[in-house]
Design a protein around this motif. Sequence first.
Motif, PDB file in Angstrom:
ATOM      1  N   TYR A   1      -9.005 -12.772  -9.805  1.00 34.26           N
ATOM      2  CA  TYR A   1      -7.609 -12.318  -9.935  1.00 34.26           C
ATOM      3  C   TYR A   1      -7.083 -12.538 -11.353  1.00 34.26           C
ATOM      4  O   TYR A   1      -6.281 -11.755 -11.855  1.00 34.26           O
TER       5      TYR A   1
ATOM      6  N   ALA B   1      11.377 -10.192  -3.031  1.00 34.70           N
ATOM      7  CA  ALA B   1      11.111 -10.010  -1.593  1.00 34.70           C
ATOM      8  C   ALA B   1      12.464 -10.006  -0.887  1.00 34.70           C
ATOM      9  O   ALA B   1      13.506 -10.162  -1.539  1.00 34.70           O
TER      10      ALA B   1
ATOM     11  N   GLY C   1       4.955 -13.712   0.076  1.00 34.49           N
ATOM     12  CA  GLY C   1       3.803 -13.538   0.974  1.00 34.49           C
ATOM     13  C   GLY C   1       2.566 -14.339   0.604  1.00 34.49           C
ATOM     14  O   GLY C   1       2.508 -15.020  -0.428  1.00 34.49           O
TER      15      GLY C   1
ATOM     16  N   TYR D   1      13.667  -3.202   0.700  1.00 31.47           N
ATOM     17  CA  TYR D   1      12.762  -2.115   0.309  1.00 31.47           C
ATOM     18  C   TYR D   1      13.329  -0.711   0.525  1.00 31.47           C
ATOM     19  O   TYR D   1      12.931   0.224  -0.137  1.00 31.47           O
TER      20      TYR D   1
HETATM   21  P1  NDP Z   1       2.166 -10.648   3.907  1.00 32.98           P
HETATM   22  O1  NDP Z   1       2.050 -10.232   5.328  1.00 32.98           O
HETATM   23  O2  NDP Z   1       2.163 -12.094   3.602  1.00 32.98           O
HETATM   24  O3  NDP Z   1       3.480  -9.929   3.370  1.00 32.98           O
HETATM   25  C1  NDP Z   1       3.934  -9.984   2.026  1.00 32.98           C
HETATM   26  C2  NDP Z   1       5.431  -9.939   1.984  1.00 32.98           C
HETATM   27  O4  NDP Z   1       5.902  -8.663   2.366  1.00 32.98           O
HETATM   28  C3  NDP Z   1       6.071 -10.910   2.945  1.00 32.98           C
HETATM   29  O5  NDP Z   1       6.230 -12.140   2.326  1.00 32.98           O
HETATM   30  C4  NDP Z   1       7.383 -10.267   3.313  1.00 32.98           C
HETATM   31  O6  NDP Z   1       8.367 -10.722   2.419  1.00 32.98           O
HETATM   32  C5  NDP Z   1       7.130  -8.807   3.079  1.00 32.98           C
HETATM   33  N1  NDP Z   1       7.024  -8.118   4.373  1.00 32.98           N
HETATM   34  C6  NDP Z   1       6.186  -8.377   5.380  1.00 32.98           C
HETATM   35  N2  NDP Z   1       6.378  -7.509   6.384  1.00 32.98           N
HETATM   36  C7  NDP Z   1       7.346  -6.694   5.996  1.00 32.98           C
HETATM   37  C8  NDP Z   1       7.979  -5.579   6.579  1.00 32.98           C
HETATM   38  N3  NDP Z   1       7.634  -5.134   7.784  1.00 32.98           N
HETATM   39  N4  NDP Z   1       8.938  -4.949   5.883  1.00 32.98           N
HETATM   40  C9  NDP Z   1       9.293  -5.376   4.660  1.00 32.98           C
HETATM   41  N5  NDP Z   1       8.718  -6.438   4.059  1.00 32.98           N
HETATM   42  C10 NDP Z   1       7.756  -7.080   4.705  1.00 32.98           C
HETATM   43  O7  NDP Z   1       1.038  -9.882   3.108  1.00 32.98           O
HETATM   44  P2  NDP Z   1      -0.062 -10.448   2.125  1.00 32.98           P
HETATM   45  O8  NDP Z   1       0.582 -11.240   1.069  1.00 32.98           O
HETATM   46  O9  NDP Z   1      -1.156 -11.063   2.913  1.00 32.98           O
HETATM   47  O10 NDP Z   1      -0.667  -9.106   1.525  1.00 32.98           O
HETATM   48  C11 NDP Z   1       0.080  -8.262   0.659  1.00 32.98           C
HETATM   49  C12 NDP Z   1      -0.741  -7.030   0.354  1.00 32.98           C
HETATM   50  O11 NDP Z   1      -1.929  -7.426  -0.295  1.00 32.98           O
HETATM   51  C13 NDP Z   1      -1.161  -6.264   1.594  1.00 32.98           C
HETATM   52  O12 NDP Z   1      -1.147  -4.906   1.333  1.00 32.98           O
HETATM   53  C14 NDP Z   1      -2.597  -6.717   1.833  1.00 32.98           C
HETATM   54  O13 NDP Z   1      -3.349  -5.713   2.446  1.00 32.98           O
HETATM   55  C15 NDP Z   1      -3.066  -6.944   0.419  1.00 32.98           C
HETATM   56  N6  NDP Z   1      -4.112  -7.942   0.324  1.00 32.98           N
HETATM   57  C16 NDP Z   1      -3.906  -9.216   0.763  1.00 32.98           C
HETATM   58  C17 NDP Z   1      -4.912 -10.161   0.649  1.00 32.98           C
HETATM   59  C18 NDP Z   1      -4.687 -11.583   1.081  1.00 32.98           C
HETATM   60  O14 NDP Z   1      -5.612 -12.381   0.916  1.00 32.98           O
HETATM   61  N7  NDP Z   1      -3.529 -11.942   1.619  1.00 32.98           N
HETATM   62  C19 NDP Z   1      -6.231  -9.807   0.061  1.00 32.98           C
HETATM   63  C20 NDP Z   1      -6.331  -8.444  -0.401  1.00 32.98           C
HETATM   64  C21 NDP Z   1      -5.297  -7.559  -0.259  1.00 32.98           C
HETATM   65  P3  NDP Z   1       9.916 -10.734   2.794  1.00 32.98           P
HETATM   66  O15 NDP Z   1      10.041 -10.779   4.285  1.00 32.98           O
HETATM   67  O16 NDP Z   1      10.460 -11.940   2.109  1.00 32.98           O
HETATM   68  O17 NDP Z   1      10.419  -9.467   2.210  1.00 32.98           O
END
Ligand code: NDP
Length: 522
Positions: free
Chosen positions: A456, A78, A48, A120
């Motif tokens: 970070y 992931a 992500g 998951y």
């Molecule tokens: P993403 O939307 O990029 O998701 C992260 C990973 O989770 C994806 O790469 C995907 O990996 C998996 N994913 C996404 N949707 C689903 C789903 N419905 N079911 C299962 N797996 C899923 O999120 P971010 O990286 O932007 O953020 C991650 C966390 O960090 C969140 O809780 C966000 O609130 C928090 N956050 C993010 C910030 C940012 O700048 N991005 C800043 C502060 C907090 P795969 O499909 O390969 O499993």
Amino acid sequence: MDDLTENQGEKATMIVEESGLDMDIAPESCLLEGMADPCTIVILGASGDLTVRKVIPALYMLFKNKGLSKDFLVVGCARTELGDDGFRDKMRAAINEDESVDNSSWQEFASHLYYRSIIYDDLSTFKDLKISLDELDKTYKTGGNRIFYLAIPPTLYSSTAQMLGKVGLSKEKEGVWSRIVVEKPFGRDLDTAVELDRTIHEYFKEHQIFRIDHYLAKETVQNILMFRFSNAIFEPVWNRRYIDHVSITTAESLGVEHRAGYYEQAGVLRDMFQNHMMQILALTAMEPPSLFEADRVRDEKVKVYRSLRPFPVDRLQDYLVLGQYGAGAIDGKRVPAYRDEPGVSPDSLIPTFAMLKVYLDNWRWQGVPFYLTSGKRLKRKLTEIAIQFKEVPHSMFRQTLGEHISANRLILGIYPDERITLTFQTKNPGAKVCLRSVTMDFHYDQSYEGPEFDAYEKVLLDCMLGDHMLFWRQDGVELCWSFLTPILQECETCGERREMLMPYEAGSEGPHAVKKLMADSW
Ligand code: NDP
């Protein structure tokens, strides 16, 4: 919003003097609190945005600056099938642009990166993960210490923590630790925050839980306590007798970018106020703890949250301005309205801007308004705390200068201007009695040239060291949700929801209504 625009007057020169004590301390010795234990950092959600943009670059920089133990591993997890090499290539490609990355140190760092696919809701994949981690531990001497970093959508926090617990990954034994890092948002209201905490606690004890707020790790945010409590001259005036009001502003020029899915569920109050704004408020308003130690500092923050005057939800318009950005221009470039951003509903009522006027009912702050402002697509990126002092009680110059003399203002610039400025009056040279405002200006990086840790990097390091100072404690989370939940409920369910949302042009200073809200104090 004159915090964003006001000219601070002429600049006075500031000479930075090293104190005798400072000169005894080599700058490098300020860099690291201690050496991190050997450990494995397991990133869940490794495909992500957060992993790619923040977590991996931070780990790489820590590695480069020798902040990590030589026995460390990073295991990305992931659903996507990537493989170890695929993960390494993806991470390298993502930070390719960064000029601080050099090939040889990256190759060395990348040899510590591994990847395991995970589903998951499939316990067997977590069992496989445990087997893999145990094997890697043997090869790499990581000592069995592990951090599980939840970089996954918030809807998966509870179930993932439980899966980790069910396969025994939360267990600790003598000298071997297991920690879980939970990203924001920690719940979406009081009930969900309590429930999330309950489920995480089924397998992880409080000392194992690290609720992250990377704002707390910014150097300038950490400096708030140093500035307030290492100088004798500010504390005597840091109260209702001398301070007229305090403005805490976090303005962004960016829009919702690619995070519409999240933002449409959150809005500015959940995204910025429940966490970052409340933390800065606490640091600005708290009493001095007896010792700079995680729980004593967090005890004092909690007292600030307990003093928050319940928000008068029946008179929202007197205490709250909500806005949503329309189309406009930032740095001369046209940008779309929030409702025209990809992934945003064309009739969205999600606020992208909020100003809250809050009061703390305690001895120090009775009657002093705190204006908390945050918004997207504003004129410029800026995070600062502005302490507006009261005017002098009596103007002896009133015959020539009138009754009003501009009051002193202290600004703690958090970002991008990392500085402290103090504005005061001096005599303008000449025969006539004239005053001019001048500003003493200290830049945070003045006379420091060593390496710095990004937020970070600092939180990851502290998690490896087991130091909770920069992380939320659950009582603080719940008190802040207790304050905000009634506001959110009222805003999201009241009949005037549409009317309450003030439009503002992208690239402006926010809705005009903020001027009215602040009028009492100017
Ligand atoms: P993403 O939307 O990029 O998701 C992260 C990973 O989770 C994806 O790469 C995907 O990996 C998996 N994913 C996404 N949707 C689903 C789903 N419905 N079911 C299962 N797996 C899923 O999120 P971010 O990286 O932007 O953020 C991650 C966390 O960090 C969140 O809780 C966000 O609130 C928090 N956050 C993010 C910030 C940012 O700048 N991005 C800043 C502060 C907090 P795969 O499909 O390969 O499993």
